[in-house]
Design a protein around this motif. Structure first.
Motif, PDB file in Angstrom:
ATOM      1  N   ASN A 128       0.830  -1.214   0.000  1.00  0.00           N
ATOM      2  CA  ASN A 128       0.000   0.000   0.000  1.00  0.00           C
ATOM      3  C   ASN A 128       0.861   1.260   0.000  1.00  0.00           C
ATOM      4  OD1 ASN A 128      -2.443  -1.340  -0.094  1.00  0.00           O
ATOM      5  ND2 ASN A 128      -2.671  -1.393   2.122  1.00  0.00           N
TER       6      ASN A 128
ATOM      7  N   LYS B  35      -5.412 -12.844  -3.561  1.00  0.00           N
ATOM      8  CA  LYS B  35      -5.713 -14.160  -4.123  1.00  0.00           C
ATOM      9  C   LYS B  35      -4.565 -15.134  -3.929  1.00  0.00           C
ATOM     10  CE  LYS B  35      -8.946 -12.658  -7.646  1.00  0.00           C
ATOM     11  NZ  LYS B  35      -9.175 -12.478  -9.075  1.00  0.00           N
TER      12      LYS B  35
ATOM     13  N   THR C 228      -4.116  -4.903  -5.536  1.00  0.00           N
ATOM     14  CA  THR C 228      -4.406  -5.481  -4.226  1.00  0.00           C
ATOM     15  C   THR C 228      -5.151  -6.803  -4.300  1.00  0.00           C
ATOM     16  OG1 THR C 228      -4.428  -3.253  -3.306  1.00  0.00           O
ATOM     17  CG2 THR C 228      -5.354  -4.993  -1.951  1.00  0.00           C
ATOM     18  N   PRO C 229      -6.169  -6.955  -5.153  1.00  0.00           N
ATOM     19  CA  PRO C 229      -6.862  -8.251  -5.218  1.00  0.00           C
ATOM     20  C   PRO C 229      -5.935  -9.396  -5.652  1.00  0.00           C
ATOM     21  CG  PRO C 229      -8.222  -6.594  -6.229  1.00  0.00           C
ATOM     22  CD  PRO C 229      -6.889  -5.958  -5.943  1.00  0.00           C
ATOM     23  N   ARG C 230      -4.997  -9.115  -6.520  1.00  0.00           N
ATOM     24  CA  ARG C 230      -4.060 -10.160  -6.948  1.00  0.00           C
ATOM     25  C   ARG C 230      -3.188 -10.606  -5.790  1.00  0.00           C
ATOM     26  NH1 ARG C 230      -2.306  -8.961 -13.136  1.00  0.00           N
ATOM     27  NH2 ARG C 230      -4.420  -8.606 -13.853  1.00  0.00           N
TER      28      ARG C 230
ATOM     29  N   TRP D  11      -7.792   4.072  -7.379  1.00  0.00           N
ATOM     30  CA  TRP D  11      -8.874   3.135  -7.668  1.00  0.00           C
ATOM     31  C   TRP D  11      -8.368   1.982  -8.524  1.00  0.00           C
ATOM     32  CZ3 TRP D  11     -11.144   1.665 -12.322  1.00  0.00           C
ATOM     33  CH2 TRP D  11     -12.266   0.847 -12.199  1.00  0.00           C
ATOM     34  N   ILE D  12      -7.582   2.309  -9.561  1.00  0.00           N
ATOM     35  CA  ILE D  12      -7.030   1.268 -10.434  1.00  0.00           C
ATOM     36  C   ILE D  12      -6.137   0.322  -9.638  1.00  0.00           C
ATOM     37  CG2 ILE D  12      -5.427   0.850 -12.349  1.00  0.00           C
ATOM     38  CD1 ILE D  12      -6.580   3.429 -13.643  1.00  0.00           C
TER      39      ILE D  12
ATOM     40  N   GLY E 109      -6.194  -0.270  -6.407  1.00  0.00           N
ATOM     41  CA  GLY E 109      -7.023  -1.048  -5.492  1.00  0.00           C
ATOM     42  C   GLY E 109      -7.813  -2.133  -6.190  1.00  0.00           C
ATOM     43  N   ARG E 110      -8.154  -1.883  -7.415  1.00  0.00           N
ATOM     44  CA  ARG E 110      -8.956  -2.845  -8.178  1.00  0.00           C
ATOM     45  C   ARG E 110      -8.122  -3.981  -8.766  1.00  0.00           C
ATOM     46  NH1 ARG E 110     -14.060  -4.228  -9.653  1.00  0.00           N
ATOM     47  NH2 ARG E 110     -14.279  -4.657 -11.863  1.00  0.00           N
ATOM     48  N   PHE E 111      -6.911  -3.659  -9.215  1.00  0.00           N
ATOM     49  CA  PHE E 111      -6.136  -4.654  -9.949  1.00  0.00           C
ATOM     50  C   PHE E 111      -4.887  -5.166  -9.237  1.00  0.00           C
ATOM     51  CE2 PHE E 111      -8.420  -2.212 -13.222  1.00  0.00           C
ATOM     52  CZ  PHE E 111      -9.149  -3.256 -13.764  1.00  0.00           C
TER      53      PHE E 111
ATOM     54  N   THR F 162       1.630   6.519  -6.850  1.00  0.00           N
ATOM     55  CA  THR F 162       0.487   7.331  -7.248  1.00  0.00           C
ATOM     56  C   THR F 162       0.802   8.813  -7.096  1.00  0.00           C
ATOM     57  OG1 THR F 162      -1.061   5.591  -6.631  1.00  0.00           O
ATOM     58  CG2 THR F 162      -1.949   7.812  -6.741  1.00  0.00           C
TER      59      THR F 162
END
Length: 129
Positions: free
Chosen positions: A7, A123, A118-120, A111-112, A114-116, A14
């Protein structure tokens, strides 16, 4: 710990991208080469602290004031970064426009990420606690 470092890296990247793009898009907004790293660090730290403070104080109304809090934290972060010599402005119009542009770019990139990104990372974890 790894998630916190990820993060932090995303937040610093960013900030760097937002400041660079804004210096290209907004006439009168300058990122000084000698103070670029200082500008990124000061901007990221100040924005994170102010954003955390505003969200802590107004946690119930956070969705309502998220945009206003983001603009205020961006404005104050740019102010502090300018005091350290990392960024400069040629007038009030550049100051206001730079605040809005940095805020929009940082929000979209956040946003991008957090969307692409962090989820990876999430998982890849297995097992339940």
């Amino acid at each position: 710990m790894v998630r916190t470092l990820l993060n932090l890296a995303v937040f610093l990247a960013t900030a760097a991208i937002a400041l660079l793009l804004t210096s290209l898009l907004v006439p009168g907004f300058h990122v000084h080469p000698g103070g670029f790293i200082v500008a990124i660090l000061v901007f990221a730290v100040v924005q994170a602290l102010i954003e955390w403070l505003v969200r802590s104080l107004f946690h119930r109304a956070a969705p309502t004031i998220a945009g206003i809090a983001g603009l205020i934290s961006t404005f104050l972060a740019l102010l502090v970064a300018s005091l350290f010599g990392g960024v400069g402005f040629d007038g009030i119009a550049a100051w206001i426009l730079a605040t809005v542009v940095v805020w929009v770019i940082a929000a979209v990139l956040g946003w991008i990420a957090g969307r692409f990104i962090t989820p990876r990372f999430d998982k890849g974890r297995t097992g339940k606690r």
